[in-house]
Enzyme design. Structure first.
Site, PDB file in Angstrom:
ATOM      1  N   ASP A 191     -23.032   4.478  14.793  1.00 50.49           N
ATOM      2  CA  ASP A 191     -21.793   3.421  14.014  1.00 50.49           C
ATOM      3  C   ASP A 191     -22.308   2.200  14.289  1.00 50.49           C
ATOM      4  O   ASP A 191     -21.961   1.294  13.581  1.00 50.49           O
ATOM      5  CB  ASP A 191     -20.735   4.082  14.907  1.00 50.49           C
ATOM      6  CG  ASP A 191     -20.170   5.280  14.313  1.00 50.49           C
ATOM      7  OD1 ASP A 191     -20.180   5.763  13.095  1.00 50.49           O
ATOM      8  OD2 ASP A 191     -19.365   5.682  15.225  1.00 50.49           O
ATOM      9  N   GLY A 192     -22.901   2.017  15.543  1.00 53.23           N
ATOM     10  CA  GLY A 192     -23.237   0.593  15.846  1.00 53.23           C
ATOM     11  C   GLY A 192     -24.411   0.088  14.646  1.00 53.23           C
ATOM     12  O   GLY A 192     -24.179  -1.232  14.313  1.00 53.23           O
ATOM     13  N   GLU A 232     -12.068  -3.946  15.424  1.00 53.22           N
ATOM     14  CA  GLU A 232     -10.905  -4.450  16.200  1.00 53.22           C
ATOM     15  C   GLU A 232     -11.543  -6.011  16.762  1.00 53.22           C
ATOM     16  O   GLU A 232     -12.795  -6.026  16.881  1.00 53.22           O
ATOM     17  CB  GLU A 232     -10.589  -3.535  17.261  1.00 53.22           C
ATOM     18  CG  GLU A 232     -11.679  -3.682  18.615  1.00 53.22           C
ATOM     19  CD  GLU A 232     -12.498  -2.647  18.565  1.00 53.22           C
ATOM     20  OE1 GLU A 232     -13.781  -2.988  18.868  1.00 53.22           O
ATOM     21  OE2 GLU A 232     -12.417  -1.421  18.021  1.00 53.22           O
ATOM     22  N   ASP A 239      -4.714  -6.891  31.168  1.00 57.70           N
ATOM     23  CA  ASP A 239      -6.237  -6.754  31.071  1.00 57.70           C
ATOM     24  C   ASP A 239      -6.776  -7.483  29.885  1.00 57.70           C
ATOM     25  O   ASP A 239      -7.978  -7.807  29.912  1.00 57.70           O
ATOM     26  CB  ASP A 239      -6.922  -5.569  31.429  1.00 57.70           C
ATOM     27  CG  ASP A 239      -6.514  -5.178  33.062  1.00 57.70           C
ATOM     28  OD1 ASP A 239      -6.417  -6.038  33.611  1.00 57.70           O
ATOM     29  OD2 ASP A 239      -6.997  -3.975  33.388  1.00 57.70           O
ATOM     30  N   THR A 281      -9.374   4.653  15.664  1.00 60.34           N
ATOM     31  CA  THR A 281      -9.677   5.772  16.571  1.00 60.34           C
ATOM     32  C   THR A 281     -10.844   5.222  17.463  1.00 60.34           C
ATOM     33  O   THR A 281     -11.269   6.367  18.325  1.00 60.34           O
ATOM     34  CB  THR A 281     -10.238   6.845  15.805  1.00 60.34           C
ATOM     35  OG1 THR A 281     -11.403   6.556  14.915  1.00 60.34           O
ATOM     36  CG2 THR A 281      -8.922   7.387  14.759  1.00 60.34           C
ATOM     37  N   ALA A 282     -11.079   4.253  17.656  1.00 58.14           N
ATOM     38  CA  ALA A 282     -12.166   3.662  18.603  1.00 58.14           C
ATOM     39  C   ALA A 282     -11.397   3.223  19.979  1.00 58.14           C
ATOM     40  O   ALA A 282     -10.772   3.741  20.497  1.00 58.14           O
ATOM     41  CB  ALA A 282     -13.023   2.473  17.969  1.00 58.14           C
ATOM     42  N   TYR A 283     -11.724   1.711  20.135  1.00 57.25           N
ATOM     43  CA  TYR A 283     -11.337   1.286  21.505  1.00 57.25           C
ATOM     44  C   TYR A 283      -9.868   1.357  21.255  1.00 57.25           C
ATOM     45  O   TYR A 283      -9.080   1.500  22.442  1.00 57.25           O
ATOM     46  CB  TYR A 283     -11.802  -0.232  21.541  1.00 57.25           C
ATOM     47  CG  TYR A 283     -11.358  -0.718  22.978  1.00 57.25           C
ATOM     48  CD1 TYR A 283     -10.739  -0.157  23.964  1.00 57.25           C
ATOM     49  CD2 TYR A 283     -11.570  -2.288  23.076  1.00 57.25           C
ATOM     50  CE1 TYR A 283     -11.042  -0.952  25.210  1.00 57.25           C
ATOM     51  CE2 TYR A 283     -11.373  -2.925  24.291  1.00 57.25           C
ATOM     52  CZ  TYR A 283     -11.251  -2.115  25.385  1.00 57.25           C
ATOM     53  OH  TYR A 283     -11.047  -3.054  26.548  1.00 57.25           O
ATOM     54  N   ASN A 284      -8.935   0.937  20.370  1.00 59.83           N
ATOM     55  CA  ASN A 284      -7.696   1.260  20.344  1.00 59.83           C
ATOM     56  C   ASN A 284      -7.128   2.458  20.864  1.00 59.83           C
ATOM     57  O   ASN A 284      -6.059   2.374  21.558  1.00 59.83           O
ATOM     58  CB  ASN A 284      -7.173   0.900  18.857  1.00 59.83           C
ATOM     59  CG  ASN A 284      -5.656   1.130  18.431  1.00 59.83           C
ATOM     60  OD1 ASN A 284      -5.006   0.207  18.949  1.00 59.83           O
ATOM     61  ND2 ASN A 284      -5.274   2.018  17.941  1.00 59.83           N
TER      62      ASN A 284
END
Length: 259
Positions: free
Chosen positions: A45-46, A119, A148, A159-162
């Protein structure tokens, strides 16, 4: 995609991706990236995000078909050689993804901007809790969010960091954004919001010298920011290609039933 498409091949520098590139080089008559109708991306993905950012910043814009040779591979297809790559790309389903545009101002007045496909996140730089003013479409909605951090996610990035920050999963095609706090302290009961992608979101760091804040747009970081503006840009939609039955839309939907 037409059967007579011109395909480019790009691979991440990892050993697995480089080995796969060698195996695929003789399987198709590849063309240079600048001359292609679509690009096949080998990696994780990166690396896919890196290629999509390259298209946004330098062009040319074209559909991308990823083959997963990384870890998660949420934006990728399975790597397999049971069918020719040309067949898979020709029969693939396309998914449009609208990126975010991040514009930041630092404490010294410097300006920085970047694209984000997953994001844009604001994070505290030190042990001091961040204090952020949150405005939507020019109206202050939260005068002081002690936390934070906070993030704005696209459906593709929901569906990632979120998701790890307990944010909502957004279906592709919803044309919505997730505004999600990260470890909020005050107001305690605020758990975020779902906003139309046409809305502009502005964050202002309160006490930005005492409580320094950084912003990350996918992989680009800007430190010591005083203000960050985030807006979706549908006119710059990117196109991802997926095997039938394995689309990003189906993966995002399936995530909602994970236990």
């Amino acid at each position: 995609m037409p059967e007579t498409q011109r395909l480019a091949l790009l691979a991440s520098p990892t050993e697995r991706a480089q080995d796969a590139e060698q195996a695929l080089r003789d399987a198709y008559d590849w063309v240079p990236f600048e001359e292609a109708d679509a690009v096949v991306v080998l990696g994780g993905d990166g690396f896919m995000l890196q290629i999509l950012h390259q298209m946004l910043e330098q062009g040319p814009m074209m559909p991308a078909f990823g083959l997963n040779l990384g870890t998660v591979g949420f934006l990728m297809n399975k790597y397999k050689s049971s069918r020719t790559i040309a067949e898979r790309v020709a029969k693939a389903r396309s998914i449009a993804v609208a990126p975010l545009r991040m514009e930041a101002t630092t404490n010294t007045g410097e300006k920085a901007s970047s694209w984000a496909i997953n994001e844009v996140s604001l994070l505290r730089e030190t042990r001091q809790t961040a204090k952020l003013e949150v405005s939507v479409n020019g109206k202050v909605r939260i005068p002081e969010l002690a936390c934070d951090g906070v993030l704005v996610a696209t459906p593709a990035g929901s569906t990632a960091y979120n998701l790890s920050a307990n944010g909502p999963i957004l279906p592709l095609g919803s044309n919505m954004l997730a505004l999600t706090p990260i470890s909020p302290f005050r107001p305690r009961r605020w758990r975020g919001a779902i906003l139309p992608e046409t809305y502009e979101i502005v964050f202002r760091a309160r006490e930005s010298v005492k409580r320094p804040v950084l912003v990350v747009a996918d992989q680009k970081e800007v430190r010591d920011v005083s203000e960050v503006r985030v807006v979706a840009e549908p006119e710059h939609r990117l196109t991802l290609l997926f095997d039938r039955g394995q689309s990003l839309e189906e993966r995002i939907f399936a995530e909602q039933f994970m236990v």
